[in-house]
Design a protein around this motif. Structure first.
Motif, short mmCIF file in Angstrom:
data_model
loop_
_atom_site.label_atom_id
_atom_site.label_comp_id
_atom_site.label_asym_id
_atom_site.label_seq_id
_atom_site.Cartn_x
_atom_site.Cartn_y
_atom_site.Cartn_z
N PHE A 1 -5.05 8.08 6.51
CA PHE A 1 -4.01 7.66 5.31
C PHE A 1 -3.56 8.79 4.58
CE2 PHE A 1 -6.67 4.07 6.39
CZ PHE A 1 -5.84 3.21 6.62
N ASN A 2 -3.85 9.96 5.06
CA ASN A 2 -3.15 11.06 4.61
C ASN A 2 -3.44 11.32 2.82
OD1 ASN A 2 -1.72 13.29 4.93
ND2 ASN A 2 -0.12 12.79 3.93
N ILE A 3 -4.90 11.31 2.61
CA ILE A 3 -5.37 11.40 1.28
C ILE A 3 -6.62 12.45 1.10
CG2 ILE A 3 -4.54 8.92 0.60
CD1 ILE A 3 -7.60 8.11 0.80
N ILE A 4 -6.86 12.80 0.01
CA ILE A 4 -7.92 13.59 -0.24
C ILE A 4 -8.97 12.78 -0.66
CG2 ILE A 4 -8.90 15.63 -1.81
CD1 ILE A 4 -6.18 16.32 -2.15
N ARG B 1 -21.70 -1.80 19.14
CA ARG B 1 -20.41 -1.77 19.13
C ARG B 1 -19.48 -2.67 18.43
NH1 ARG B 1 -20.39 -2.98 24.24
NH2 ARG B 1 -20.62 -0.77 25.16
N ASN B 2 -20.05 -3.64 18.31
CA ASN B 2 -19.37 -4.92 17.53
C ASN B 2 -19.58 -4.58 15.97
OD1 ASN B 2 -18.68 -6.47 19.55
ND2 ASN B 2 -20.57 -7.70 19.39
N ARG B 3 -20.73 -3.92 15.60
CA ARG B 3 -20.88 -3.64 13.96
C ARG B 3 -20.12 -2.51 13.88
NH1 ARG B 3 -22.70 0.42 11.00
NH2 ARG B 3 -23.01 1.68 12.88
N SER B 4 -19.81 -1.40 14.76
CA SER B 4 -19.22 -0.18 14.59
C SER B 4 -17.58 -0.49 14.51
CB SER B 4 -19.22 0.75 15.61
OG SER B 4 -18.61 2.08 15.52
N LYS B 5 -17.19 -1.51 15.25
CA LYS B 5 -15.73 -2.04 15.53
C LYS B 5 -15.51 -2.59 13.94
CE LYS B 5 -12.63 -4.75 18.02
NZ LYS B 5 -12.48 -5.71 17.30
N ALA B 6 -16.22 -3.63 13.48
CA ALA B 6 -16.19 -4.13 12.09
C ALA B 6 -16.17 -3.40 11.11
CB ALA B 6 -17.15 -5.33 12.28
N VAL B 7 -17.04 -2.33 11.08
CA VAL B 7 -16.75 -1.30 9.86
C VAL B 7 -15.74 -0.49 10.03
CG1 VAL B 7 -18.07 0.86 8.98
CG2 VAL B 7 -19.36 -1.08 9.78
N ASP B 8 -15.09 -0.05 11.21
CA ASP B 8 -13.94 0.67 11.28
C ASP B 8 -12.79 -0.10 10.85
OD1 ASP B 8 -14.97 3.05 12.21
OD2 ASP B 8 -13.93 3.00 14.25
N GLU B 9 -12.79 -1.43 11.14
CA GLU B 9 -11.49 -2.54 10.60
C GLU B 9 -11.64 -2.51 9.07
OE1 GLU B 9 -12.27 -5.74 12.89
OE2 GLU B 9 -11.39 -5.07 14.72
N LEU B 10 -12.93 -2.55 8.74
CA LEU B 10 -13.03 -2.67 7.09
C LEU B 10 -12.76 -1.40 6.42
CD1 LEU B 10 -14.12 -4.07 4.62
CD2 LEU B 10 -16.28 -2.92 5.28
N TYR B 11 -13.09 -0.28 7.01
CA TYR B 11 -12.68 1.05 6.37
C TYR B 11 -10.93 1.12 6.47
CZ TYR B 11 -17.46 2.58 6.26
OH TYR B 11 -18.71 2.87 6.11
N GLY C 1 -8.40 1.38 3.33
CA GLY C 1 -7.22 2.48 3.28
C GLY C 1 -5.92 1.78 3.18
N ALA C 2 -5.68 0.76 3.71
CA ALA C 2 -4.23 0.22 3.84
C ALA C 2 -4.31 -0.36 2.51
CB ALA C 2 -4.26 -0.85 4.99
N ASP D 1 -0.89 0.53 0.37
CA ASP D 1 0.31 -0.40 0.36
C ASP D 1 0.54 -1.14 -0.98
OD1 ASP D 1 0.82 0.46 2.74
OD2 ASP D 1 -0.35 -0.92 3.93
N GLU D 2 -0.87 -1.18 -1.75
CA GLU D 2 -0.76 -1.96 -2.73
C GLU D 2 -1.01 -0.91 -4.06
OE1 GLU D 2 -2.97 -5.72 -2.54
OE2 GLU D 2 -2.76 -5.74 -0.51
N VAL D 3 -2.40 -0.38 -4.29
CA VAL D 3 -2.67 0.18 -5.33
C VAL D 3 -1.58 1.46 -5.65
CG1 VAL D 3 -4.41 1.47 -6.36
CG2 VAL D 3 -5.00 -0.33 -4.92
N TRP D 4 -1.42 2.29 -4.78
CA TRP D 4 -0.60 3.24 -4.86
C TRP D 4 0.92 2.93 -4.85
CZ3 TRP D 4 -4.53 6.35 -1.85
CH2 TRP D 4 -5.84 6.93 -2.62
N ALA D 5 1.23 2.13 -4.00
CA ALA D 5 2.67 1.79 -4.12
C ALA D 5 3.25 1.16 -5.18
CB ALA D 5 2.91 0.57 -2.74
N GLU D 6 2.39 0.38 -5.85
CA GLU D 6 2.83 -0.10 -7.38
C GLU D 6 2.85 1.09 -8.24
OE1 GLU D 6 0.82 -3.41 -8.95
OE2 GLU D 6 0.95 -4.55 -7.06
#
Length: 359
Positions: A124-127, A331-341, A345-346, A350-355
């Motif tokens: 997400f190109n952030i620090i 594998r399922n846990r790792s995939k779910a965590v990546d999706e959550l992270y 980030g989105a 898309d919401e916090v900083w877009a506003e």
């Protein structure tokens, strides 16, 4: 007046403002329990330190992890925070996210969240700054809250990082979430933090352990926190502290004392899940429409105005960091965590900083 003096005065002012007839002060445990808690706590600290050290020594570092830049600021010269940034960062002002690691206020360090910090910075190109704080029992409440606020303030004033100060968020895992939700209320940070994220965080320190455990689903089994919650609480909360204080129990904070954008994540089988959902419900704008979160089953989360709530079904406390037994489960846990992270980030982008841009 130096930043440290201003921070101490602001914390003292908030502590005093919470001292009233509604104060809830728990009795200190009997001496035999204090001795048992002391032994349990230091055994816990030693075991975690040994486990983390062995893991870092013996396991190869994942290739997708960024190499952070350590930063130490004069305001807290014994604390080293880690700065994760996308490749070539510094050429243009970037948003910043401050991450507070978990560990019951007693253990771990900023490196514990390196997977989350690396993903957020890279995708997400952030620090991302992983913040350290002094640990209990040598440093009790409100010292870690003050540590987090002091370091966040120092980073925001660090011109070498080229931070876009109009786009700031913070959050944390477990006890780190408690500290993030508390620190952002201090005058030194109030109004400067635009979004908050809490992963399975203790937000109500007034409720008894037994009350929290009773709310868990029948099929949940043993709660991993049940065996350590009491001695970790004893180590962090000083005798005489008001558990209704919004810096100790940030889930009791007034709506106006927190940013307008908050993302709370609970784990279904975690005894802390209920209090996070209660805070999410209390913070919503009731005039806003409640909608689904893309990628989340309708019964497992919602968004309403600037507030998001998400429940990780079938998961326990610290599910983002603790591996599952069995290759397929992990594998399922790792995939779910990546999706959550990535959802977090989105949401920030898309919401916090877009506003913030629209404002």
């Amino acid at each position: 007046m130096c930043a440290g003096s201003r921070l101490k005065m602001s914390t003292t002012s908030l502590l005093e403002s919470n001292s009233n007839h509604d104060a809830f002060i728990s009795e200190p445990p009997p001496y035999y329990l204090r001795f048992a808690y002391f032994i349990s706590l230091w055994s816990f600290k030693a075991a975690i330190a040994l486990g983390l050290g062995a893991r870092r020594l013996l396991m190869p570092r994942l290739p997708n992890l960024l190499r952070p830049e350590p930063r130490i600021y004069p305001i807290r010269p014994t604390l080293k925070s880690l700065v994760y940034g996308p490749e070539g960062f510094g050429d243009e002002p970037l948003p910043v996210y401050f991450s507070c690691h978990g560990g019951g206020w007693a253990v771990a360090d900023p490196q514990a969240d390196e997977e989350f910090c690396s993903l957020l910075a890279r995708n997400f190109n952030i620090i991302v700054v992983s913040v350290d704080y002094h640990k209990s029992p040598l440093s009790k409440f409100p010292v870690p809250v003050e540590d987090v606020a002091a370091i966040v303030d120092a980073v925001l004033n660090d011109e070498s990082l080229n931070i876009d100060a109009t786009k700031v968020a913070m959050g944390g895992f477990s006890a780190g979430g408690n500290l993030a939700f508390a620190a952002c209320q201090l005058p030194i940070l109030k109004g400067r933090v635009h979004g908050l994220v809490g992963f399975y965080s203790p937000l109500n320190m007034k409720e008894r352990l037994e009350e929290k455990l009773e709310r868990r689903p029948n099929e949940a089994g043993t709660d991993a926190l049940a065996s350590s919650a009491k001695f970790l609480d004893w180590a962090y909360v000083p005798y005489g502290a008001d558990r209704n204080n919004k810096l100790l129990s940030p889930g009791l904070a007034r709506k106006e004392d927190l940013p307008g954008h908050v993302y709370l994540i609970g784990a279904e089988y975690d005894m802390l899940c209920f209090e996070a959902k209660v805070l999410a419900e209390r913070l919503v704008d009731h005039d806003a429409e409640r909608m689904e979160i893309p990628g989340v089953y309708s019964g497992d989360g919602w968004r309403q105005g600037g507030i998001r709530w998400e429940c990780a079904r079938g998961r326990f406390h610290a599910f983002t960091h603790v591996a599952e037994w069995g290759r397929e489960k992990e594998r399922n846990r790792s995939k779910a965590v990546d999706e959550l992270y990535n959802r977090v980030g989105a949401w920030l982008k898309d919401e916090v900083w877009a506003e913030r841009v629209l404002q």
